[in-house]
Design a protein around this motif. Structure first.
Motif, mmCIF file in Angstrom:
data_model
loop_
_atom_site.group_PDB
_atom_site.id
_atom_site.type_symbol
_atom_site.label_atom_id
_atom_site.label_comp_id
_atom_site.label_asym_id
_atom_site.label_seq_id
_atom_site.Cartn_x
_atom_site.Cartn_y
_atom_site.Cartn_z
ATOM 1 N N PHE A 116 25.377 62.775 68.386
ATOM 2 C CA PHE A 116 25.797 63.998 67.704
ATOM 3 C C PHE A 116 27.077 64.604 68.292
ATOM 4 O O PHE A 116 27.589 65.594 67.763
ATOM 5 C CB PHE A 116 24.675 65.040 67.742
ATOM 6 N N ALA A 117 27.610 64.037 69.348
ATOM 7 C CA ALA A 117 28.841 64.568 69.953
ATOM 8 C C ALA A 117 30.010 64.447 68.980
ATOM 9 O O ALA A 117 30.128 63.459 68.252
ATOM 10 C CB ALA A 117 29.146 63.821 71.246
ATOM 11 N N GLU A 118 30.881 65.449 68.994
ATOM 12 C CA GLU A 118 32.045 65.444 68.110
ATOM 13 C C GLU A 118 33.361 65.504 68.859
ATOM 14 O O GLU A 118 34.402 65.155 68.302
ATOM 15 C CB GLU A 118 31.956 66.621 67.133
ATOM 16 N N LYS A 119 33.326 65.958 70.131
ATOM 17 C CA LYS A 119 34.577 66.154 70.871
ATOM 18 C C LYS A 119 34.613 65.345 72.156
ATOM 19 O O LYS A 119 35.542 64.570 72.384
ATOM 20 C CB LYS A 119 34.767 67.641 71.191
ATOM 21 N N SER A 120 33.639 65.554 73.024
ATOM 22 C CA SER A 120 33.704 64.933 74.345
ATOM 23 C C SER A 120 32.309 64.604 74.861
ATOM 24 O O SER A 120 31.350 65.335 74.616
ATOM 25 C CB SER A 120 34.416 65.863 75.339
ATOM 26 N N ILE A 121 32.234 63.491 75.585
ATOM 27 C CA ILE A 121 31.018 63.053 76.273
ATOM 28 C C ILE A 121 31.412 62.699 77.689
ATOM 29 O O ILE A 121 32.140 61.731 77.912
ATOM 30 C CB ILE A 121 30.395 61.816 75.594
ATOM 31 N N HIS A 122 30.963 63.486 78.658
ATOM 32 C CA HIS A 122 31.304 63.253 80.061
ATOM 33 C C HIS A 122 30.008 63.042 80.833
ATOM 34 O O HIS A 122 29.276 63.992 81.115
ATOM 35 C CB HIS A 122 32.108 64.425 80.623
ATOM 36 N N LEU A 123 29.718 61.785 81.158
ATOM 37 C CA LEU A 123 28.469 61.396 81.814
ATOM 38 C C LEU A 123 28.712 61.022 83.267
ATOM 39 O O LEU A 123 29.740 60.415 83.597
ATOM 40 C CB LEU A 123 27.846 60.188 81.116
ATOM 41 N N THR A 124 27.763 61.362 84.119
ATOM 42 C CA THR A 124 27.742 60.895 85.505
ATOM 43 C C THR A 124 26.408 60.203 85.726
ATOM 44 O O THR A 124 25.357 60.786 85.468
ATOM 45 C CB THR A 124 27.893 62.063 86.491
ATOM 46 N N SER A 125 26.448 58.962 86.196
ATOM 47 C CA SER A 125 25.217 58.199 86.356
ATOM 48 C C SER A 125 25.262 57.376 87.623
ATOM 49 O O SER A 125 26.245 56.687 87.888
ATOM 50 C CB SER A 125 25.005 57.275 85.150
ATOM 51 N N ASP B 212 36.075 61.767 73.056
ATOM 52 C CA ASP B 212 36.544 61.455 74.410
ATOM 53 C C ASP B 212 35.328 61.106 75.273
ATOM 54 O O ASP B 212 34.599 61.987 75.713
ATOM 55 C CB ASP B 212 37.289 62.657 74.993
ATOM 56 N N VAL B 213 35.113 59.817 75.499
ATOM 57 C CA VAL B 213 33.949 59.352 76.248
ATOM 58 C C VAL B 213 34.396 58.907 77.637
ATOM 59 O O VAL B 213 35.146 57.939 77.774
ATOM 60 C CB VAL B 213 33.228 58.189 75.532
ATOM 61 N N LYS B 214 33.948 59.623 78.643
ATOM 62 C CA LYS B 214 34.235 59.281 80.034
ATOM 63 C C LYS B 214 32.912 59.139 80.780
ATOM 64 O O LYS B 214 32.032 59.995 80.648
ATOM 65 C CB LYS B 214 35.089 60.360 80.722
ATOM 66 N N ILE B 215 32.788 58.065 81.573
ATOM 67 C CA ILE B 215 31.571 57.838 82.353
ATOM 68 C C ILE B 215 31.955 57.642 83.809
ATOM 69 O O ILE B 215 32.768 56.776 84.129
ATOM 70 C CB ILE B 215 30.786 56.612 81.853
ATOM 71 N N LEU B 216 31.388 58.468 84.673
ATOM 72 C CA LEU B 216 31.625 58.403 86.116
ATOM 73 C C LEU B 216 30.491 57.626 86.764
ATOM 74 O O LEU B 216 29.316 57.981 86.614
ATOM 75 C CB LEU B 216 31.702 59.819 86.689
#
Length: 430
Positions: free
Chosen positions: A276-285, A307-311
């Motif tokens: 359902f994200a429309e702008k940004s997804i910033h995940l830390t795993s 904008d999908v960023k995964i740390l």
């Protein structure tokens, strides 16, 4: 999960006076939309969470971000030190080290002061802790429960070694809760210094939150349910639910999961939030071994312009899990997902912030163990102000991280590729 539009129905929101009317709920959602901009996640994802977990959004909460281990440890000791009636703690690891002994001493002291103290620890997570450590707590009046004992002779239920309690919950006096990824271990006690050699010589990077307000009762219910399921000494539940008062402006939803297909609520939480994200997804795993549905959701989001960023960790205490996660980098990078690896720290945080208004902090890793075999807990916070704090934390972590560039990743040695391929064969066990 398809990226579908909202039907306009507001999510159910609870307060200390009961469930709000649809109009009151809509007014709250409208205020959030004015602050963060329109996003499907405000209504659709929260509604999905409630449908699968039965947990509504709860208004009137204060949520403080505990950015790292030292902040969390300090908050735990202050909260327990100020306890007047009860301390309930549930943890995966409780080590017999400097921090563990200090905390044990504090729990004993509070029990001597007349505070009711109840502890659940996981048998596998705390396997290295001698039985004498917990015996001392019991002898001093602390109620202690070993979750799903490794020794089958000690369990009254069907013995299944793989089912573990990975939750981290502290509830004090029924009015304050601390939850996230921090275990009871000395490894969380130092701040990032950039010094040391080897995976055990550098600080662990983790995150918790401190919650006050009516949502604390949800944490208390989850703890007491686990206590009863593990056949702990009988507790008078009335003593653990004081009258609640509003403590802040945050909307909070507490999501617990349990092993088995029907209990994968934190998995559904993550996949639906990404969808359902429309702008940004910033995940830390900390341990990233996604299943096919999660990979597809991340790829679809990136390809749609989100904008999908995964740390992720650069160094891990679980090298097989690290290599297994890297096996999936190629297809994620190809889809436009941006990947980063955190330097000079053991990254152990499990957090997300999406569309600048939805955030979660919890115990759930993006891997098969968390989604299929563990008892987990995540807290969803719907607040543009709290999301801004989370974004700042994420940005600080990115500054201490190395971006994984697709063209450079494709040139990695074949020996690395073989390690990744081999490790991913054991993905469901890591």
């Amino acid at each position: 999960m398809d990226r579908v539009p909202s039907d306009g129905t507001p999510p159910r929101i609870a307060s200390i006076h009961g469930v709000l009317s649809p109009k009151q709920s809509s007014d709250i959602m409208d205020r959030l939309k004015r602050a963060a901009g329109p996003t499907e996640i405000l209504e659709r994802q929260v509604a999905v969470n409630e449908a699968v977990s039965g947990s509504p959004l709860i208004k009137g909460n204060s949520v403080n971000l505990l950015v790292d281990g030292p902040a969390t440890i300090d908050a735990m000791f202050r909260a327990i030190g100020g306890a007047r009636h009860s301390v309930n703690m549930e943890t995966f690891i409780f080590e017999d080290d400097e921090m563990g002994r200090r905390l044990a001493d504090l729990l004993i002291r509070k029990r001597e002061e007349g505070v009711r103290v109840n502890l659940i620890y996981d048998s596998v997570g705390s396997m290295q802790t001698p039985a004498s450590f917990f015996k001392r707590l019991r002898d001093k009046g602390v109620n202690v429960v070993e979750f799903n004992p490794v020794n089958p002779l000690k369990t009254a239920k069907k013995w299944r070694l793989i089912l573990r309690d990975h939750r981290k919950i502290l509830v004090v006096d029924g009015k304050l809760a601390i939850t996230g990824g921090v275990n009871i271990s000395q490894v969380y006690s130092s701040k990032f210094s950039g010094e040391g050699k080897g995976p055990l010589a550098i600080p662990w990077r983790d995150t918790d939150i401190l919650v006050e307000g009516p949502a604390v009762s949800e944490f208390q219910k989850i703890f007491l349910h686990a206590w009863e399921a593990q056949k702990g000494p009988a507790l008078n539940e009335k003593e653990y639910f004081p009258e609640q008062k509003e403590a802040g402006k945050n909307l909070v939803q507490v999501i617990k999961s349990r092993p088995g297909e029907a209990g994968r609520t934190t998995f559904i939480m993550y996949v639906s939030a990404v969808a359902f994200a429309e702008k940004s997804i910033h995940l830390t795993s900390s341990y990233f071994i996604p299943d096919r549905q999660m990979i597809e959701a991340l790829r679809d989001a990136a390809r749609s312009g989100v904008d999908v960023k995964i740390l992720l960790p650069k160094t891990s205490d679980q090298s097989m899990a690290l290599y297994a996660g890297r096996y999936y980098y190629d297809e994620l990078l190809e889809a436009g997902v941006k990947l980063y690896e955190r330097r000079n720290a053991i990254l152990h945080a499990k957090t997300a912030v999406i569309d600048g208004v939805w955030a979660t902090v919890g115990s759930t890793n993006l891997d098969f163990l968390s989604f299929y075999n563990n008892f987990e807990i995540n807290t969803v916070i719907v607040s543009s102000d709290f999301a801004t704090e989370m974004e700042k934390m994420f940005t600080r972590d990115l500054a201490e991280s190395d971006p994984i560039k697709e063209e450079e990743w494709e040139k990695r040695p074949w020996a690395s590729r073989m390690r990744e391929w081999f490790a991913h064969l054991f993905a469901r066990m890591l």
